[in-house]
Design an enzyme around this catalytic site. Sequence first.
Site, short mmCIF file in Angstrom:
data_model
loop_
_atom_site.label_atom_id
_atom_site.label_comp_id
_atom_site.label_asym_id
_atom_site.label_seq_id
_atom_site.Cartn_x
_atom_site.Cartn_y
_atom_site.Cartn_z
N GLY A 112 0.77 -0.97 -0.08
CA GLY A 112 0.14 0.02 -0.06
C GLY A 112 0.92 1.28 -0.08
O GLY A 112 2.01 1.34 -0.53
N ASN A 113 0.26 2.40 0.46
CA ASN A 113 0.87 3.87 0.48
C ASN A 113 2.50 3.64 1.35
O ASN A 113 3.26 4.17 0.66
CB ASN A 113 0.02 4.76 1.18
CG ASN A 113 -0.75 5.27 0.12
OD1 ASN A 113 -0.49 5.72 -0.80
ND2 ASN A 113 -2.31 5.34 0.74
N THR A 115 4.29 1.05 2.01
CA THR A 115 5.51 0.38 1.11
C THR A 115 5.67 1.06 -0.12
O THR A 115 6.76 1.04 -0.54
CB THR A 115 4.30 -1.09 0.73
OG1 THR A 115 4.12 -1.53 1.85
CG2 THR A 115 5.28 -1.89 -0.17
N THR A 135 -4.19 -2.58 -1.63
CA THR A 135 -5.07 -2.38 -0.39
C THR A 135 -6.55 -2.41 -0.36
O THR A 135 -7.04 -2.14 -1.43
CB THR A 135 -4.53 -0.92 0.19
OG1 THR A 135 -5.18 -0.47 1.17
CG2 THR A 135 -4.71 0.11 -1.19
N ASP A 137 -8.11 -0.35 0.93
CA ASP A 137 -8.56 1.09 1.23
C ASP A 137 -8.65 1.81 -0.07
O ASP A 137 -9.55 3.00 -0.09
CB ASP A 137 -7.40 1.88 2.03
CG ASP A 137 -7.30 1.10 3.41
OD1 ASP A 137 -8.17 0.36 3.73
OD2 ASP A 137 -6.15 1.31 3.93
N ARG A 172 -34.29 -1.99 14.98
CA ARG A 172 -33.01 -1.39 15.87
C ARG A 172 -32.45 -0.51 14.88
O ARG A 172 -32.32 -0.80 13.75
CB ARG A 172 -32.32 -2.63 16.38
CG ARG A 172 -32.64 -3.17 17.50
CD ARG A 172 -31.69 -4.27 17.76
NE ARG A 172 -32.20 -5.09 19.13
CZ ARG A 172 -31.58 -6.09 19.51
NH1 ARG A 172 -30.97 -6.97 18.73
NH2 ARG A 172 -31.89 -6.37 20.86
O1 F6P Z 1 -4.65 -0.58 5.08
C1 F6P Z 1 -5.51 -1.65 5.38
C2 F6P Z 1 -5.99 -1.57 6.78
O2 F6P Z 1 -6.91 -2.87 6.83
C3 F6P Z 1 -6.82 -0.33 7.01
O3 F6P Z 1 -8.17 -0.29 6.57
C4 F6P Z 1 -7.07 -0.47 8.65
O4 F6P Z 1 -6.97 0.85 9.11
C5 F6P Z 1 -5.58 -0.94 8.98
O5 F6P Z 1 -5.15 -1.72 7.65
C6 F6P Z 1 -5.54 -2.11 9.97
O6 F6P Z 1 -4.24 -2.23 10.28
P1 F6P Z 1 -3.65 -3.57 11.06
O7 F6P Z 1 -3.99 -4.59 10.41
O8 F6P Z 1 -2.26 -3.22 11.31
O9 F6P Z 1 -4.51 -3.60 12.34
#
Ligand code: F6P
Length: 358
Positions: A112-113, A115, A135, A137, A172
């Site tokens: 990801g970013n 990296t 990622t 994200d 709910r």
């Molecule tokens: O970047 C991917 C991600 O899953 C994000 O969505 C999340 O905030 C983070 O990694 C969680 O990181 P970790 O696996 O270190 O808990």
Amino acid sequence: MKRVGILTSGGDCQGLNAAIRGVAKGLYEQFGKDVEIYGIKDGYTGLIFGEYKKMEPGDFSGILTLGGTLLGTSRQPFKTIRVIDENNVDKVAAMKKHYKKMDLDCLVILGGNGTQKTANLLREEGLNVIHLPKTIDNDIWGTDITFGFHSAVEIATNVIDCIHTTATSHGRIFIVEVMGHKVGWLTLSAGIAGGADVILLPEIPYDINKVAKTLQGRIDSGKKFSILAVAEGAISKEEAKLSKKELKKARADFRHPSIVYRIAEELSDKIDNEIRVCVPGHFQRGGSPCAYDRVLCTRLGATAAKCIKDKVFGVMIGMVNGKTVPVPLQDVAGKLKAVPVDCDEIKAARQIGISFGD
Ligand code: F6P
């Protein structure tokens, strides 16, 4: 003989093995027996400590649908990559040393970013690198899509679907926390696909009174249940006024485990209805890649192999306007791709009455 190293770094996601397979099969197709592939263990950590092994073609068979990463992964934060550690290890020098020791022509880096920033640093240090954007994200600048994203959207949507049936039965309000780090791509897609009534994103700070008004409006019209899809990075209008440092401190002092618990507490003072939270967490990163990601990973991997053949290095393989293309790392490293607040998805969601709490 060509020698290519591969590593996966940062949080895992669906499609890593499919992308590794794409690179490897692409390389074997291009170079036949004239290529050796080295699998580096646990991301940059393996490169720092010299943990790698020569892979065989059979290692890349049967892994298209496999979740996680067969190479292992770890987080080596970019901000400390140049810091000499307590055992006197110079991480950058060590990575260069092992790259040279393996006598690599190229290092393929899936991540990801963070990296990507380290990949760019290795490029500046003179190594031949190719980055593949991974990622859930979907926040990597310079590519329309990252692999893992669509698979995670499927899972998060499925969570909302399941929550829908129980929320309806009990009348709910449910708040589902969706991953995505600092951006709202995953929440936006899963929220729309799952039919959420309210979607809260980091890009659109919310007003809790507006959220409460939407929910009360639904109750008044006879709909007792409501679904909120909330990004883990969602922020209120008050928080949006804070500096980055102040927000970090405020969140560190948070007495709630995460944002959805605070929202639930605030809403419970304003709405006379049962409220529950659901945090699917790392579920969203697990399991097999969806069909879309399998195709994407295969295309990205094949293009990476082609770039190695053509000696195109120092790039990310991005998806730009439907084509997989090399994008210079120096143009994209360190930039975050957030959801544009005027994008079509948000406009469409607003047009059908979904509230963004603003
Ligand atoms: O970047 C991917 C991600 O899953 C994000 O969505 C999340 O905030 C983070 O990694 C969680 O990181 P970790 O696996 O270190 O808990």
